[in-house]
Design a protein around this motif. Structure first.
Motif, PDB file in Angstrom:
ATOM      1  N   PRO A  63      -0.774  -1.799  -1.397  1.00  0.00           N
ATOM      2  CA  PRO A  63      -2.238  -1.743  -1.451  1.00  0.00           C
ATOM      3  C   PRO A  63      -2.811  -0.340  -1.311  1.00  0.00           C
ATOM      4  O   PRO A  63      -3.800  -0.001  -1.966  1.00  0.00           O
ATOM      5  N   VAL A  64      -2.175   0.494  -0.475  1.00  0.00           N
ATOM      6  CA  VAL A  64      -2.713   1.836  -0.282  1.00  0.00           C
ATOM      7  C   VAL A  64      -2.545   2.669  -1.552  1.00  0.00           C
ATOM      8  O   VAL A  64      -3.412   3.497  -1.884  1.00  0.00           O
ATOM      9  N   PHE A  65      -1.473   2.437  -2.324  1.00  0.00           N
ATOM     10  CA  PHE A  65      -1.310   3.156  -3.583  1.00  0.00           C
ATOM     11  C   PHE A  65      -2.294   2.631  -4.627  1.00  0.00           C
ATOM     12  O   PHE A  65      -2.814   3.406  -5.439  1.00  0.00           O
ATOM     13  N   ALA A  92      -3.169   5.952   6.397  1.00  0.00           N
ATOM     14  CA  ALA A  92      -2.360   6.248   5.213  1.00  0.00           C
ATOM     15  C   ALA A  92      -1.608   7.559   5.416  1.00  0.00           C
ATOM     16  O   ALA A  92      -2.150   8.526   5.958  1.00  0.00           O
ATOM     17  N   ARG A  93      -0.359   7.580   4.968  1.00  0.00           N
ATOM     18  CA  ARG A  93       0.441   8.808   5.019  1.00  0.00           C
ATOM     19  C   ARG A  93       0.407   9.437   3.631  1.00  0.00           C
ATOM     20  O   ARG A  93       0.772   8.806   2.643  1.00  0.00           O
ATOM     21  N   ALA A 120      -2.473   0.789   5.316  1.00  0.00           N
ATOM     22  CA  ALA A 120      -1.577   1.860   5.719  1.00  0.00           C
ATOM     23  C   ALA A 120      -0.495   2.003   4.660  1.00  0.00           C
ATOM     24  O   ALA A 120      -0.517   1.351   3.621  1.00  0.00           O
ATOM     25  N   GLY A 121       0.474   2.848   4.935  1.00  0.00           N
ATOM     26  CA  GLY A 121       1.560   3.072   3.997  1.00  0.00           C
ATOM     27  C   GLY A 121       1.536   4.496   3.479  1.00  0.00           C
ATOM     28  O   GLY A 121       0.678   5.313   3.839  1.00  0.00           O
ATOM     29  N   ARG A 122       2.498   4.787   2.612  1.00  0.00           N
ATOM     30  CA  ARG A 122       2.645   6.143   2.087  1.00  0.00           C
ATOM     31  C   ARG A 122       2.120   6.240   0.661  1.00  0.00           C
ATOM     32  O   ARG A 122       2.309   5.346  -0.155  1.00  0.00           O
ATOM     33  N   VAL A 123       1.436   7.350   0.389  1.00  0.00           N
ATOM     34  CA  VAL A 123       1.095   7.719  -0.985  1.00  0.00           C
ATOM     35  C   VAL A 123       1.700   9.095  -1.218  1.00  0.00           C
ATOM     36  O   VAL A 123       1.170  10.111  -0.765  1.00  0.00           O
ATOM     37  N   ALA A 124       2.852   9.132  -1.886  1.00  0.00           N
ATOM     38  CA  ALA A 124       3.530  10.391  -2.203  1.00  0.00           C
ATOM     39  C   ALA A 124       3.403  10.628  -3.698  1.00  0.00           C
ATOM     40  O   ALA A 124       3.881   9.827  -4.504  1.00  0.00           O
ATOM     41  N   ILE A 125       2.753  11.714  -4.070  1.00  0.00           N
ATOM     42  CA  ILE A 125       2.424  11.982  -5.466  1.00  0.00           C
ATOM     43  C   ILE A 125       3.004  13.322  -5.892  1.00  0.00           C
ATOM     44  O   ILE A 125       2.814  14.339  -5.219  1.00  0.00           O
ATOM     45  N   GLY A 126       3.707  13.316  -7.018  1.00  0.00           N
ATOM     46  CA  GLY A 126       4.160  14.561  -7.621  1.00  0.00           C
ATOM     47  C   GLY A 126       3.104  15.066  -8.593  1.00  0.00           C
ATOM     48  O   GLY A 126       2.431  14.283  -9.265  1.00  0.00           O
ATOM     49  N   ILE A 127       2.931  16.381  -8.669  1.00  0.00           N
ATOM     50  CA  ILE A 127       1.931  16.943  -9.588  1.00  0.00           C
ATOM     51  C   ILE A 127       2.580  17.973 -10.496  1.00  0.00           C
ATOM     52  O   ILE A 127       3.423  18.762 -10.073  1.00  0.00           O
ATOM     53  N   LEU A 128       2.150  17.929 -11.760  1.00  0.00           N
ATOM     54  CA  LEU A 128       2.539  18.900 -12.771  1.00  0.00           C
ATOM     55  C   LEU A 128       1.323  19.762 -13.100  1.00  0.00           C
ATOM     56  O   LEU A 128       0.186  19.378 -12.809  1.00  0.00           O
TER      57      LEU A 128
END
Length: 401
Positions: free
Chosen positions: A384-386, A222-223, A192-200
């Protein structure tokens, strides 16, 4: 699984629901007519009792964790139960007290015990408190709500409709809290956990949603957060912990020292225009595009820096319209509906899948390809989720190239 009811009160659950809805501690404190420090203490009590993190700082404000999502779902259901009970209790009254501000779970527990046992003394014995505590609570609640709760009789206390309603409400809240704890315990050990990704902007932007789809299927706890933005804005978010990484053209020698860039794939700088643009007939060299109107990203971006170097080498000063658009497909749409030419980076797969109303301008561009990479904060702890996201993204980038 534990049968003990988590030691939380109504005010704790109301605080969680308010912060989740408004995504801002200050706004939630204002809505609840309390201070931010008090609100923070209420949320802290929830996290301490349940042994989880409910909120963390995110791109758009206070953001729930995966466990926080569960807490918020139960908090909202409890708040709805309070509202429904309130509507039944005060039907026909124009003004009345709010239950979520007037009662605690301890009050409801005492009313429920008195209702079931039929007396203040028996309720006190069941709850392990004194009889005066039970009597004072019943009197205080009755006076505050202006509702009769019990009728005294020779055999003890006979519950009236209001006591029945509040007793049932206690049962629903206690059951919901136990179900919340059981569900949290059942999900322990899952990824579980967060995967917050910025994109260009780059042609492989589509890879991120594809990887998210795979991650969602394999790890439903996963969030997932996808944030388009500018490089300075996303780097600031990365340093604040609002995102875990950003994907786009690598800065290489201009990359800040506190960041790490990991190469994923290569793309080539490409001039393109709409399919029927006259430039496809007359342009064979960069100088042939001197009089065209160019759509380019702002200064500081890799694409702009690359083209400015070329223009300087060829002593060109074309008309440039700066467009800061973070979605790759939006730039393509703009070019397809205008007379401008533009430059973006494309992989081989991206060029093969170029929109049918667009066409690459047959002017070769010199120099090295643009490296697409994942940028992370140096020294940051990798969940781990990232790590799983990184693995899936690396695999997807190989196929896209």
């Amino acid at each position: 699984m534990s049968t003990d009811v988590p030691d939380l009160d109504i005010r704790h659950l109301v605080a969680v629901a308010a912060v989740a809805d408004l995504r801002n501690f200050r706004l939630a404190a204002d809505q609840l007519h309390t201070s931010q420090p008090t609100l923070s203490r209420l949320i802290g009590r929830v996290e301490q009792t349940l042994g989880i993190e409910v909120f963390r700082r995110g791109w758009s404000g206070a953001e729930t964790t995966r466990e926080g999502d569960l807490v918020c779902q139960f908090a909202r259901s409890i708040r709805q139960a309070l509202g429904a009970a309130e509507a039944r209790l005060f039907a026909g009254r124009r003004t009345h007290p709010r239950l979520e501000r007037s009662l605690g779970i301890g009050d409801l527990r005492i009313i429920d015990a008195a209702r079931r046992t039929g007396g203040a003394t028996a309720a006190a014995l069941e709850l392990g408190c004194s009889q005066p505590v039970v009597s004072r609570t019943l009197t205080r609640v009755q006076q505050h709500l202006a509702l009769p709760l019990f009728q005294r009789s020779g055999s003890g206390l006979r519950p009236l409709p209001a006591a029945q309603e509040l007793g049932d409400l206690h049962g629903r809240i206690a059951a919901a809290l136990c179900a919340l704890r059981d569900q949290l315990q059942a999900e322990e050990g899952q990824l579980a956990g967060r995967v917050a990704i910025g994109i260009l902007p780059f042609s492989g932007q589509v890879l991120i949603p594809r990887v998210f789809a795979r991650l969602s299927e394999d790890h439903p706890r996963a969030r997932l957060v996808l944030v388009p933005g500018t490089y300075p804005g996303l780097v600031s978010a990365l340093r604040r912990g609002e995102i875990e990484g950003l994907v786009g053209i690598m800065r290489k020698e201009t990359c800040p020292a506190d960041l790490i860039e990991t190469p994923l794939s290569e793309e080539e700088f490409t001039i393109f225009a709409r399919k029927d643009h006259p430039v496809h007939v007359r342009a064979r060299r960069l100088e042939d595009l001197r009089d065209e109107r160019w759509l380019l990203p702002p200064y500081g971006s890799p694409v702009r820096a690359y083209m400015e170097r070329l223009f300087g080498q060829h002593e060109m000063m074309p008309h440039i319209q700066t467009c800061e658009i973070q979605f790759f497909s939006a730039v393509e749409q703009m070019v397809a509906e205008s007379n401008a030419v533009a430059v973006q980076t494309y992989s081989a797969a991206g060029l093969r899948n170029l929109r049918p109303d667009l066409r690459k301008v047959a002017v070769p561009l010199p120099g090295e390809p643009a490296l697409i990479g994942l940028t992370t904060l140096r020294g940051a702890r990798e969940e781990p989720v990232f790590a799983e996201f990184r693995r899936l993204l690396t695999d997807a980038a190989r196929t896209w190239a």
